[in-house]
Scaffold this active site. Structure first.
Site, PDB file in Angstrom:
ATOM      1  N   ASP A 110       0.830  -1.210   0.000  1.00 22.86           N
ATOM      2  CA  ASP A 110       0.000   0.000   0.000  1.00 22.86           C
ATOM      3  C   ASP A 110       0.862   1.258   0.000  1.00 22.86           C
ATOM      4  O   ASP A 110       0.713   2.147   0.842  1.00 22.86           O
ATOM      5  CB  ASP A 110      -0.914   0.023   1.239  1.00 22.86           C
ATOM      6  CG  ASP A 110      -1.752  -1.228   1.390  1.00 22.86           C
ATOM      7  OD1 ASP A 110      -2.194  -1.758   0.356  1.00 22.86           O
ATOM      8  OD2 ASP A 110      -1.956  -1.672   2.537  1.00 22.86           O
ATOM      9  N   GLU A 160     -11.324   0.265  -3.718  1.00 27.23           N
ATOM     10  CA  GLU A 160     -10.442   0.743  -2.640  1.00 27.23           C
ATOM     11  C   GLU A 160      -9.323   1.589  -3.234  1.00 27.23           C
ATOM     12  O   GLU A 160      -9.334   1.913  -4.406  1.00 27.23           O
ATOM     13  CB  GLU A 160      -9.857  -0.464  -1.890  1.00 27.23           C
ATOM     14  CG  GLU A 160      -9.059  -1.417  -2.767  1.00 27.23           C
ATOM     15  CD  GLU A 160      -8.584  -2.643  -2.031  1.00 27.23           C
ATOM     16  OE1 GLU A 160      -8.811  -2.741  -0.812  1.00 27.23           O
ATOM     17  OE2 GLU A 160      -7.983  -3.522  -2.676  1.00 27.23           O
TER      18      GLU A 160
END
Length: 529
Positions: A67, A260
């Site tokens: 991420d 997301e």
């Protein structure tokens, strides 16, 4: 001259043993440099796992990081990442990543995009973290802003899917503190109704100093076709001048097939919101396929945003191992880049990904109209944008490639540019660490100095260009009396000029932890030692 055996294999690698060189086709070659030229640095089997010498992806191979989010400050790129780490079952076997134990965030930085300095793990959540109210620390985003004449840094993170916290520091590497003692954004925040997952922040500090936080994701259970196509779970909210409070209500971003991974950047006066598409239903032509990075554009940071297209396919399309997609787009030295994660390191180490992710980098290019060209992900990555100066202190944890090592917090004093110091550890016979694009200049180097510690000791062999390249010097390291008992040692090196890769090869007793390495530095020819 080191003599080795190297032979090409069906998967385009080459194995190395001692005695002599045997290149593909059976010809015996006693010139190591000729062998490297014929076989190719990227095809040598050097013991490196997941990141081969000559390539720049993943950014680091001695630990995981997912991420990613990039912050550019003072000539360096800082990349903040979810600290994926192996989870084990009751029998000690590595199991699939549950993401339920992650309480720290990794940070690395680089001035050249190839050599990355490990700044360690930021303690974020739980009893040992800055935000003791939080149980998890996922998907960081970072920002810098001058407030009251001082540089301030802000680290936003997701407490699982249940809220977003913020930490502050006076340095991009910390130490970090929690300024508000609770979540910055929660399900009680005005405008977040309908958001399924309250996570994956991105942050933009605009040219006028105003700042905005982007977040959200998810789709309803058993969604209808309309809910899959328009989940309406992405949000943007204005940040206060202090960056640790919000102003007003969050606004919805109608991102088609949103799943997301909010991203935000500004280019030529336009605001680009990017995200990962979901895996639900059938995605019609003109909409992002499942699990890809898509983007929208607006004239305002608060929207409304207009959908443009998909720019980065799922990692499975490039690397043979899929999973979710997470990215950040940023500018450095007038060039644009994307960092994203893929399970390439865990696949190389385990034979499958098991959910453990590593950060990659590739270039981003635009068409004249400002639209983004399709991004090609690969293991090669990007070329260095600057040379490494060997005549300044270089942290041992500044790494382009490695085999067998790890990093740890060190008791040795940090360099002048950092308040955190790590050392390279877990060093055994045959391990090595390397840096890329080292510029020795015209006069070249005369000596090599390293700060070392260890109960056993060994040798540090300094090689140029590859693990079987020219040996320019050897540093003999005797026991210093402890793994954190540091001693500065020096050895002369053969005259070397120009630009080279530098490989520090470790030798010593088999099965032993030989030494720890804090930093190293060359002395230029003609300089005082």
């Amino acid at each position: 001259m080191l003599k080795v055996e190297a032979f090409a294999t069906s998967d385009h690698t080459a194995s190395i043993t001692t005695d002599y060189i045997n290149v593909e086709g059976g010809d015996v070659v006693y010139d190591v440099q000729q062998a490297v030229a014929e076989i190719g640095l990227k095809q040598l089997n050097t013991g490196a796992i997941g990141k081969l010498p000559g390539y720049s992806n993943p950014l680091m191979s001695h630990k995981f990081g997912a991420d990613p989010y990039a912050l550019v400050y003072n000539g360096r790129v800082y990349v903040y990442m979810t600290n994926d780490a192996y989870e084990y079952d009751s029998n000690g076997n590595i199991k699939d990543n549950t993401y339920g134990q992650i309480k720290t965030i990794n940070v690395i930085s680089s001035a050249d995009m190839v050599n990355w300095t490990d700044h360690g793990a930021i303690p974020v959540a739980g009893a040992n973290g800055a935000a003791k109210w939080a149980g998890l620390s996922w998907a960081p985003a970072a920002a810098h802003k001058v407030i009251d004449g001082k540089d301030k840094f802000f680290l936003y993170f997701a407490n699982g899917a249940g809220g977003i916290g913020v930490l502050t520091a006076d340095s991009p590497t910390g130490p970090w503190t929690d300024p508000i003692g609770g979540p910055l954004v929660s399900f009680a925040t005005e405008g977040v109704g309908g958001v399924v997952w309250l996570f994956d922040p991105a942050v933009l500090v605009d040219d006028n100093g105003s700042a905005y936080l982007y977040f959200g994701g998810g789709i309803p259970n058993n969604p209808t076709a309309e809910q899959a196509a328009h989940p309406n779970t992405a949000r943007v909210i204005r940040l206060a001048d202090d960056m640790v409070h919000t102003v007003g209500a969050a606004s919805a971003i109608d991102a088609p097939y949103m799943f997301e991974d909010s991203g935000i950047h500004k280019y030529n006066g336009k605001y680009y919101y990017s995200y990962c598409s979901n895996f639900a239903g059938t995605h019609p032509d003109g909409m992002p396929p499942a699990g890809e990075i898509a983007y929208m554009v607006s004239d305002s940071p608060m929207g409304p945003f207009t959908y443009v297209g998909s720019i980065l396919k799922n990692p499975g399309a490039f690397f043979g191992v899929g999973g979710n997609n997470h990215h950040a787009i940023f500018e450095f030295n007038n060039e644009w880049y994307v960092v994203y994660h893929a399970q390439t390191l865990s696949k190389a180490a385990l034979g499958e990904g098991k959910g453990y992710r590593s950060t990659h980098i590739n270039k981003v290019q635009m068409y004249e109209d400002g639209s983004i060209k399709s991004i090609q992900a690969d293991m090669e990555g990007v070329a260095p944008v600057a040379a490494l100066n060997p005549y300044q202190r270089t942290e041992a944890e500044t790494i382009a490639w490695q085999a067998g090592i790890a990093t740890e917090p060190s008791t040795a004093p940090a360099g002048s540019s950092s308040n955190i110091n790590l050392d390279v550890t877990n060093i055994s016979n045959g391990d090595w660490v390397a840096v890329s694009n080292v510029d020795f200049g015209d006069k070249g180097a005369a000596s090599f100095t390293a700060n070392v510690a260890g109960n056993v000791g060994g040798k540090i062999e300094i090689r140029l260009d590859s693990p079987i390249g020219q040996v320019i010097g050897t540093l003999n390291v005797k026991s210093t009396g402890g793994d954190q008992s540091w001693k500065l040692l020096q050895t002369e090196v053969a005259a070397v000029g120009g630009v080279h890769n530098v490989f520090l090869m470790f030798q010593g007793g088999d099965g032993s932890k030989l030494l720890n390495l804090d930093y190293w530095q060359f002395t230029a020819a003609g300089s005082r030692k």
